[in-house]
Design an enzyme around this catalytic site. Sequence first.
Site, PDB file in Angstrom:
ATOM      1  N   LYS A  52      15.341  11.055   6.941  1.00  8.29           N
ATOM      2  CA  LYS A  52      15.577  10.717   8.350  1.00  8.29           C
ATOM      3  C   LYS A  52      15.733   9.198   8.505  1.00  8.29           C
ATOM      4  O   LYS A  52      16.648   8.712   9.175  1.00  8.29           O
ATOM      5  CB  LYS A  52      14.428  11.251   9.220  1.00  8.29           C
ATOM      6  CG  LYS A  52      14.455  12.763   9.360  1.00  8.29           C
ATOM      7  CD  LYS A  52      13.218  13.349  10.055  1.00  8.29           C
ATOM      8  CE  LYS A  52      13.303  14.878  10.072  1.00  8.29           C
ATOM      9  NZ  LYS A  52      12.174  15.561  10.696  1.00  8.29           N
ATOM     10  N   GLN A  96       6.121  14.168  12.042  1.00  8.65           N
ATOM     11  CA  GLN A  96       6.569  15.176  11.087  1.00  8.65           C
ATOM     12  C   GLN A  96       5.536  16.289  10.954  1.00  8.65           C
ATOM     13  O   GLN A  96       4.349  16.032  10.775  1.00  8.65           O
ATOM     14  CB  GLN A  96       6.841  14.507   9.718  1.00  8.65           C
ATOM     15  CG  GLN A  96       7.468  15.428   8.689  1.00  8.65           C
ATOM     16  CD  GLN A  96       8.869  15.902   9.075  1.00  8.65           C
ATOM     17  OE1 GLN A  96       9.604  15.237   9.799  1.00  8.65           O
ATOM     18  NE2 GLN A  96       9.256  17.074   8.591  1.00  8.65           N
ATOM     19  N   ASP A 119      12.539  15.181  19.012  1.00  8.07           N
ATOM     20  CA  ASP A 119      12.392  16.431  18.267  1.00  8.07           C
ATOM     21  C   ASP A 119      12.480  17.636  19.204  1.00  8.07           C
ATOM     22  O   ASP A 119      12.603  18.777  18.745  1.00  8.07           O
ATOM     23  CB  ASP A 119      11.031  16.468  17.556  1.00  8.07           C
ATOM     24  CG  ASP A 119      11.172  16.380  16.049  1.00  8.07           C
ATOM     25  OD1 ASP A 119      12.248  16.718  15.539  1.00  8.07           O
ATOM     26  OD2 ASP A 119      10.185  15.978  15.405  1.00  8.07           O
TER      27      ASP A 119
HETATM   28  N1  GUN Z   1       8.987  20.076  10.099  1.00  7.70           N
HETATM   29  C1  GUN Z   1       9.959  20.989   9.835  1.00  7.70           C
HETATM   30  N2  GUN Z   1      11.014  20.812  10.651  1.00  7.70           N
HETATM   31  C2  GUN Z   1      10.712  19.753  11.436  1.00  7.70           C
HETATM   32  C3  GUN Z   1      11.417  19.083  12.475  1.00  7.70           C
HETATM   33  O1  GUN Z   1      12.544  19.425  12.856  1.00  7.70           O
HETATM   34  N3  GUN Z   1      10.769  18.035  13.041  1.00  7.70           N
HETATM   35  C4  GUN Z   1       9.523  17.649  12.647  1.00  7.70           C
HETATM   36  N4  GUN Z   1       8.962  16.629  13.273  1.00  7.70           N
HETATM   37  N5  GUN Z   1       8.849  18.258  11.701  1.00  7.70           N
HETATM   38  C5  GUN Z   1       9.444  19.290  11.097  1.00  7.70           C
END
Ligand code: GUN
Length: 293
Positions: A52, A96, A119
């Site tokens: 990311k 995350q 998110d």
């Molecule tokens: N863990 C798995 N998918 C995601 C996501 O799209 N965002 C976040 N923050 N954590 C995740």
Amino acid sequence: MQILDGKIVSQAVKDDLKQKTAELISKGGKTPHLAAILIGNNGASETYVASKVKNCEEVGYNSSLIRFETSVDEATLISTIEKLNADDDIDGILVQLPLPKSINEDKIISLIHPDKDVDGFHPMSIGKMIQGLPTFLPATPYGILLMLEHYKIETKGKYAVVIGRSNIVGRPISILLNRNTYPGNCTVTVCHSHTHNLKEICLQGDIIIAALGIPEFLKNDMVKEGAVVIDVGITRVPDTTKKSGFSIKGDVDFTNVAPKCSYISPVPGGVGMMTIAALLMNTFNAAKIKSEK
Ligand code: GUN
């Protein structure tokens, strides 16, 4: 059978965002800035967050990675999020997931200011999504929509089967595929671990979204000819032939399912890359909205 190529589609999204970001900045707007919070040492989470951050750089955003040990206390996390909420330079905040068991995930997510919830996990964002109001859509479901759009896949009147009901993928994609727009207008069934006749339901699916996290769960005899299959699974399985010691497996038995499909997304190289593209879209929009205020 056509492959839904996440690499190609995500690159197209990123190229567009790179250009739009340069335009936004040249018109006096701000450089988008994403803050990512990573707690603990989950190998997969480390990889996702690193990707990311790297992708932010690629499109010209700023990014900040804030790391904590698994033992971090809730008060520290709360004050970190409050600081990021108050920081005018930060446009998007993501925590995350999954979080260590000692931390209340729902509480932490609900602390993120909805204007920075790139998110799309905050209850306010989810509520707006359900009502069809403008908001940040959760990254993976949004990425799936972008993919369907890119390949101009017809969704109107189709029967979509979603396997999995997580807050991150299954539940939101079931709502988005059901909304009255494109992509959407599907009739949707959400299946899960207690569903009876799962095979029979899947066999009716014009579109199948496999998002349950069990490697190669969806088999050839569960899919009808011409179905569109989207694989959201991304599980690490031990593999001694790999330097890393593991390989990544999706929720679909790709080799045997693919020949039956009109379209199928592979793992890796499918939805995973779209998740990041969608996060970048949300972050750009957050910065644009702030620049226009
Ligand atoms: N863990 C798995 N998918 C995601 C996501 O799209 N965002 C976040 N923050 N954590 C995740």
